[in-house]
Design a protein around this motif. Structure first.
Motif, short mmCIF file in Angstrom:
data_model
loop_
_atom_site.label_atom_id
_atom_site.label_comp_id
_atom_site.label_asym_id
_atom_site.label_seq_id
_atom_site.Cartn_x
_atom_site.Cartn_y
_atom_site.Cartn_z
N LEU A 77 1.05 -1.14 0.09
CA LEU A 77 -0.06 -0.15 -0.19
C LEU A 77 1.14 1.37 0.04
O LEU A 77 1.65 1.52 1.09
CB LEU A 77 -0.95 0.04 1.46
CG LEU A 77 -1.69 1.09 1.49
CD1 LEU A 77 -2.89 1.03 0.16
CD2 LEU A 77 -2.58 1.17 2.84
N VAL A 78 0.91 2.05 -1.01
CA VAL A 78 1.79 3.12 -1.16
C VAL A 78 1.23 4.26 -1.73
O VAL A 78 -0.13 4.24 -2.30
CB VAL A 78 2.89 2.72 -2.24
CG1 VAL A 78 3.69 1.62 -1.93
CG2 VAL A 78 2.31 2.46 -3.52
N GLU A 79 1.58 5.34 -1.66
CA GLU A 79 1.36 6.82 -2.04
C GLU A 79 1.17 6.72 -3.53
O GLU A 79 2.41 6.20 -4.58
CB GLU A 79 1.70 7.79 -1.48
CG GLU A 79 1.50 7.99 -0.12
CD GLU A 79 1.86 9.45 0.30
OE1 GLU A 79 2.23 10.29 -0.35
OE2 GLU A 79 1.70 9.55 1.52
N THR A 80 0.18 7.08 -4.45
CA THR A 80 0.24 6.98 -5.72
C THR A 80 1.25 8.01 -6.45
O THR A 80 1.84 7.29 -7.33
CB THR A 80 -1.38 7.60 -6.31
OG1 THR A 80 -2.34 6.82 -5.69
CG2 THR A 80 -1.28 7.61 -7.77
N LYS A 81 1.63 9.13 -6.27
CA LYS A 81 2.60 9.81 -6.67
C LYS A 81 3.93 9.64 -6.15
O LYS A 81 5.00 10.26 -6.97
CB LYS A 81 2.14 11.23 -6.55
CG LYS A 81 0.83 11.73 -7.31
CD LYS A 81 0.45 13.22 -7.14
CE LYS A 81 -0.75 13.41 -7.79
NZ LYS A 81 -0.89 15.10 -8.03
#
Length: 325
Positions: free
Chosen positions: A78-82
């Motif tokens: 689960l990561v940040e999109t940008k």
């Protein structure tokens, strides 16, 4: 004995887990919500909601950067999109395990999750790879929830717009609550046998194979420790109800019920009931039509076994869930 016309007033204590945004809390990444009118207007009088937002639970801000699930050869993260170097997987997994463990201590009877969410989605959540995206993922939080509580009815907010899925989900919630109320703090074989007896027609409608298997299981109740049997029966019973009752199975159960009136009804009344059941089977009438006639006949010709059957009234009539089935 539970009656087909049960007063559901006491069931307002039914506890339901829910994604906070679905109940109207402004906790989404854009400071918005995803309010479900069905939940807030129609279900609220019957349930006590326990709202959870995993993102807020792990300390993410509102508003916040969008997040997504990405997959490599080792794991789904689960990561940040940008900025995919900002990884929330470990803290989200830890939070999910802790929160779900906390919820297992409550008498939770169902859970409504936010569709397509990388934390709360139940199915078809996007998972990104170098080759592109697939809709085969499950939100990290909901994945833990369903694995730790496999008996729990879980449904997505969007799928509750489908009348069949909606009725099935709500029926499962009330069935699980009834199970807890019947068994209490001291489950015994006698209590489970009594509970099972009231759900025989329900099981026949949902899954005839499970109906037979659960009957055989209950016949061997003496071979098990009470707590062991309690957990095994709860799981098998709730899994059986996950199968949606088909029109064919419902019609077969209705014909089975008609047999109990064999000596009571006049030839004209039997013909009338059969005609209504046949029209339901053909899709010309909703399930409510034959059930209403059967309830009428039960007031004229009472039958203790039929009046105990939850198939006739699995949830409050005020919810109007069988009007379009």
């Amino acid at each position: 004995m539970m009656n087909a016309h049960t007063d559901y007033e006491s069931n307002r204590s039914i506890q339901i887990g829910i994604s906070a945004c679905v109940i109207g809390e402004k906790v989404r990444f854009d400071s918005g919500s995803k309010t479900s009118k069905f939940v807030t207007k129609e279900l609220a009088p019957f349930f006590e909601f326990i709202s959870v937002c995993p993102e807020v639970g792990v300390g993410m801000t509102v508003p916040r950067p969008t997040i997504r699930l990405v997959s490599n050869e080792e794991r789904i993260a689960l990561v940040e999109t940008k900025d995919q170097s900002i990884d929330h997987t470990e803290k989200m997994t830890h939070y999910s395990q802790h929160k779900v463990e906390e919820l297992t201590q409550a008498e939770l009877c169902g859970y409504i999750v936010c569709a397509k969410s990388p934390t709360c989605g139940m199915e078809r959540v996007k998972v990104y790879t170098k080759a592109g995206a697939s809709n085969e993922g499950v939100g990290l939080y909901t994945d833990v929830l369903m694995k730790k509580m496999p008996w729990l009815p879980v449904e997505e907010d969007g799928r509750l717009n489908d009348p069949v899925l909606k009725e099935n989900f709500i029926s499962r919630i009330f069935s699980l609550k009834d199970f807890y109320d019947c068994l209490g703090d001291a489950p015994t074989s006698g209590k489970i046998v009594a509970f099972h007896s009231r759900y025989k027609l329900t099981l026949m409608a949902h899954d005839p194979m499970s109906y037979k298997a659960l009957g055989q299981l209950v016949a061997r109740v003496a071979d098990y420790d009470n707590q062991e049997f309690y957990q095994l029966y709860r799981l098998k019973f709730m899994q059986a109800l996950t199968n949606r009752a088909s029109r064919k199975n419902n019609a077969n159960v209705l014909m089975h019920i008609q047999g109990y009136f064999k000596k009571s009804l006049s030839a004209q009344e039997r013909q009338e009931l059969r005609a209504v059941i046949d029209e339901y089977r053909q899709g010309l009438l909703p399930l409510l039509s034959p059930l209403t006639l059967i309830r009428h006949y039960l007031t004229l010709y009472p039958d203790a076994y039929l009046q105990s059957q939850k198939f006739l009234a699995p949830h409050p009539q005020e919810l109007r869930l069988r009007y379009s089935l």
